[in-house]
Design a protein around this motif. Structure first.
Motif, PDB file in Angstrom:
ATOM      1  N   PRO A  53     -24.580  -8.468 -22.020  1.00  0.00           N
ATOM      2  CA  PRO A  53     -25.358  -7.737 -23.025  1.00  0.00           C
ATOM      3  C   PRO A  53     -25.382  -8.436 -24.384  1.00  0.00           C
ATOM      4  CG  PRO A  53     -24.095  -6.191 -21.722  1.00  0.00           C
ATOM      5  CD  PRO A  53     -23.640  -7.568 -21.313  1.00  0.00           C
TER       6      PRO A  53
ATOM      7  N   GLY B 178     -25.964  -1.150 -22.372  1.00  0.00           N
ATOM      8  CA  GLY B 178     -25.169  -2.372 -22.286  1.00  0.00           C
ATOM      9  C   GLY B 178     -23.790  -2.278 -22.895  1.00  0.00           C
TER      10      GLY B 178
ATOM     11  N   GLN C 287     -29.304  -2.961 -24.705  1.00  0.00           N
ATOM     12  CA  GLN C 287     -28.067  -3.687 -25.004  1.00  0.00           C
ATOM     13  C   GLN C 287     -27.044  -2.804 -25.725  1.00  0.00           C
ATOM     14  OE1 GLN C 287     -31.244  -5.454 -25.577  1.00  0.00           O
ATOM     15  NE2 GLN C 287     -30.806  -6.108 -23.479  1.00  0.00           N
TER      16      GLN C 287
ATOM     17  N   GLU D 222     -27.845 -11.240 -24.140  1.00  0.00           N
ATOM     18  CA  GLU D 222     -29.179 -10.633 -24.152  1.00  0.00           C
ATOM     19  C   GLU D 222     -29.583 -10.259 -25.573  1.00  0.00           C
ATOM     20  OE1 GLU D 222     -28.949  -8.489 -19.746  1.00  0.00           O
ATOM     21  OE2 GLU D 222     -28.929  -7.282 -21.573  1.00  0.00           O
TER      22      GLU D 222
END
Length: 216
Positions: free
Chosen positions: A70, A116, A112, A73
C-alpha cells in the motif's frame, strides 16, 4: 489558486466508488449533458490523464495482487497525480472548463488509506504537503453492493490487480467511500448505482445542476 480565473474549483467534479460501479459509463453521459448546455468540459482519469501518469497507471494496476505494498501504491498514485494536476487539471480549471475526473484523492484515501491500512490522516498529510489544491467542489460516489459490482466486472471481463483483491478488501473499499460521504456531506453525494443507467444519470445530473453556474 489560479490567477485570472473565477472560482475555478467550482468546476472540478470527481467520480468515486469501487470497481464495477459504473463510473466509466456515467462520466461520459454527464460530459455530454454539460456540453449540450454550453460548458467546456474536460474528462480525465486517475491514475492517468497524461502520458507519464498513464505509464505509472500501467505499473500500479497490472501484475499480481501483491506486486506492490500500500505504501508503494501511495507513492505511485501521488506521482501520477502531481503530473496529472500540473498538466491537465489546473490548466483546464484556469481557463474555466468543467473537469470531470474518474477518481481523485478520495480513492487514495480509501484504497491505500482505509483498505490498505495506511490511515486516512497519513494520506491527507502527504497531499496537503504536495497537492493542497485543487479540491473538488462535488464528489459523486457511485455505490453498489460488492456482489453486484463483482457480477458486473465478471460480465465485462478482464480486470487488474485491484479487481482481483478479495471480497473483504472490496467491502472495506465500499465502507470507506460511504464513511467519507458521512464525513463530508457538503461535498460528497452518494448515488445508488444499482438503478438502471438512465436513472443513475438523472440522479447525477440533479446533483451537478444544483451547483452554482452549472444549471445554465
Amino acid at each position: 489558486m489560479c490567477a485570472g480565473s473565477s472560482d475555478p474549483v467550482a468546476h472540478f467534479i470527481t467520480f468515486e466508488g469501487g470497481e464495477g460501479v459504473g463510473k466509466s459509463t456515467q462520466l461520459p453521459r454527464l460530459a455530454q449533458m454539460l456540453r449540450a448546455r454550453g460548458h467546456d468540459v474536460v474528462t480525465t482519469r486517475e491514475p492517468g490523464g497524461t502520458e507519464g501518469a498513464e505509464r505509472i497507471r500501467d505499473l500500479a494496476v497490472a501484475g499480481d495482487v501483491d506486486r506492490w505494498s500500500p505504501l508503494t501504491e501511495l507513492l505511485l498514485m501521488t506521482a501520477a497525480r502531481v503530473d496529472h494536476v500540473e498538466r491537465v487539471v489546473l490548466p483546464a480549471l484556469q481557463r474555466g472548463a468543467v473537469v470531470l475526473c474518474d477518481r481523485f484523492i478520495d480513492s487514495t484515501r480509501v484504497y491505500q488509506g482505509i483498505a490498505g491500512g495506511l490511515g486516512q490522516a497519513r494520506i491527507d498529510a502527504l497531499h496537503d504537503l504536495l497537492l493542497p489544491e485543487p479540491r473538488p467542489v462535488l464528489t459523486l460516489v457511485l455505490d453498489l453492493p460488492v456482489e453486484q459490482a463483482a457480477a458486473r466486472r465478471a460480465a465485462a471481463g478482464g480486470g487488474g490487480r485491484f479487481e482481483a483483491k478479495g471480497r473483504a478488501f472490496h467491502e472495506q473499499v465500499r465502507a470507506g467511500f460511504l464513511a467519507i460521504a458521512r464525513q463530508e456531506p457538503g461535498r460528497v453525494r452518494v448515488v445508488d448505482a444499482a438503478a438502471e443507467p438512465g436513472a443513475v444519470a438523472t440522479a447525477i445530473a440533479g446533483h451537478v445542476l444544483a451547483l452554482r453556474d452549472m444549471g445554465r
